[in-house]
Design a protein around this motif. Structure first.
Motif, PDB file in Angstrom:
ATOM      1  N   GLU A  97      68.346  71.688 -52.112  1.00  0.00           N
ATOM      2  CA  GLU A  97      67.720  71.438 -53.688  1.00  0.00           C
ATOM      3  C   GLU A  97      68.556  71.781 -54.581  1.00  0.00           C
ATOM      4  N   GLY A  98      68.557  71.212 -55.771  1.00  0.00           N
ATOM      5  CA  GLY A  98      69.193  72.012 -56.695  1.00  0.00           C
ATOM      6  C   GLY A  98      69.925  70.688 -57.754  1.00  0.00           C
ATOM      7  N   ALA A  99      70.345  70.861 -59.033  1.00  0.00           N
ATOM      8  CA  ALA A  99      70.735  69.751 -60.017  1.00  0.00           C
ATOM      9  C   ALA A  99      72.151  69.540 -59.814  1.00  0.00           C
ATOM     10  N   THR A 100      72.969  70.889 -59.141  1.00  0.00           N
ATOM     11  CA  THR A 100      74.403  70.591 -58.718  1.00  0.00           C
ATOM     12  C   THR A 100      74.820  70.627 -57.273  1.00  0.00           C
ATOM     13  N   VAL A 101      76.047  70.226 -57.227  1.00  0.00           N
ATOM     14  CA  VAL A 101      76.272  70.101 -55.778  1.00  0.00           C
ATOM     15  C   VAL A 101      76.515  71.618 -55.241  1.00  0.00           C
ATOM     16  N   ALA A 102      76.774  72.704 -56.106  1.00  0.00           N
ATOM     17  CA  ALA A 102      77.142  73.935 -55.748  1.00  0.00           C
ATOM     18  C   ALA A 102      75.488  74.413 -55.449  1.00  0.00           C
ATOM     19  N   GLU A 103      74.644  74.399 -56.078  1.00  0.00           N
ATOM     20  CA  GLU A 103      73.449  74.702 -56.036  1.00  0.00           C
ATOM     21  C   GLU A 103      72.777  74.062 -54.682  1.00  0.00           C
ATOM     22  N   GLN A 104      72.864  72.948 -54.526  1.00  0.00           N
ATOM     23  CA  GLN A 104      72.759  72.108 -53.124  1.00  0.00           C
ATOM     24  C   GLN A 104      73.364  72.834 -51.928  1.00  0.00           C
ATOM     25  N   ARG A 153      68.405  60.236 -49.949  1.00  0.00           N
ATOM     26  CA  ARG A 153      67.764  60.240 -51.075  1.00  0.00           C
ATOM     27  C   ARG A 153      68.872  60.452 -52.089  1.00  0.00           C
ATOM     28  N   PRO A 154      68.631  59.635 -53.369  1.00  0.00           N
ATOM     29  CA  PRO A 154      69.502  59.497 -54.568  1.00  0.00           C
ATOM     30  C   PRO A 154      69.957  60.932 -55.038  1.00  0.00           C
ATOM     31  N   ASP A 155      68.832  62.094 -55.013  1.00  0.00           N
ATOM     32  CA  ASP A 155      69.113  63.347 -55.538  1.00  0.00           C
ATOM     33  C   ASP A 155      69.994  64.081 -54.631  1.00  0.00           C
ATOM     34  N   LEU A 156      70.107  63.731 -53.484  1.00  0.00           N
ATOM     35  CA  LEU A 156      71.051  64.407 -52.630  1.00  0.00           C
ATOM     36  C   LEU A 156      72.458  64.409 -52.842  1.00  0.00           C
ATOM     37  N   LYS A 157      73.168  65.446 -52.902  1.00  0.00           N
ATOM     38  CA  LYS A 157      74.840  65.458 -53.119  1.00  0.00           C
ATOM     39  C   LYS A 157      75.587  65.880 -51.941  1.00  0.00           C
ATOM     40  N   VAL A 158      75.006  66.647 -51.019  1.00  0.00           N
ATOM     41  CA  VAL A 158      75.530  67.301 -50.037  1.00  0.00           C
ATOM     42  C   VAL A 158      74.749  67.257 -48.920  1.00  0.00           C
ATOM     43  N   GLU A 159      75.176  66.951 -47.583  1.00  0.00           N
ATOM     44  CA  GLU A 159      74.745  67.410 -46.326  1.00  0.00           C
ATOM     45  C   GLU A 159      75.796  67.928 -45.410  1.00  0.00           C
ATOM     46  N   ILE A 160      75.276  68.801 -44.461  1.00  0.00           N
ATOM     47  CA  ILE A 160      76.312  69.410 -43.799  1.00  0.00           C
ATOM     48  C   ILE A 160      75.664  69.639 -42.154  1.00  0.00           C
TER      49      ILE A 160
END
Length: 114
Positions: free
Chosen positions: A29-36, A99-106
């Motif tokens: 979760e988070g607003a930025t890719v760094a937070e996520q 989901r549209p709010d997701l920026k990264v998956e590892i």
């Protein structure tokens, strides 16, 4: 023998076979890719521990970004997380995530205790 950990109808969080742990994809979760990315990697740490593995035993990482423009920001977090000298084989690409709010998956594969 195949060991499945935290298994539901859809998937297992960890599958272990022949001394290798396959982790399901992790998001954060988070607003930025760094937070996520930070939260995602924290979840990876917990799964590695549960599998009897560690960052030093990672074999492969597959990283999906929703936008390759976030590559540098994600790598800043990744590079600080991976122990020096223990970088796994890695691929990174762009994909439409769940989901549209997701920026990264590892997705991580690691050696583990049998």
């Amino acid at each position: 023998m195949i060991e499945r950990i935290n298994t539901s109808q859809r998937m297992s969080k960890i599958v272990k076979h022949n001394g290798v742990a396959f982790l399901c994809g992790q998001v954060g979760e988070g607003a930025t890719v760094a937070e996520q990315t930070r939260e995602c990697l924290s979840r990876v740490d917990a799964l590695l521990d549960k599998a009897g593995s560690s960052r030093e035993q990672m074999l492969q990482a597959i990283i999906w970004l929703s936008d390759m423009a976030d590559f540098g920001e994600m790598n800043d977090v990744w590079d600080n997380w991976v122990p020096a000298g223990f970088a796994p084989a890695r691929a990174c690409g762009e994909a439409k995530l769940a989901r549209p709010d997701l920026k990264v998956e590892i997705i991580i594969t690691a050696a583990c205790s049998a």
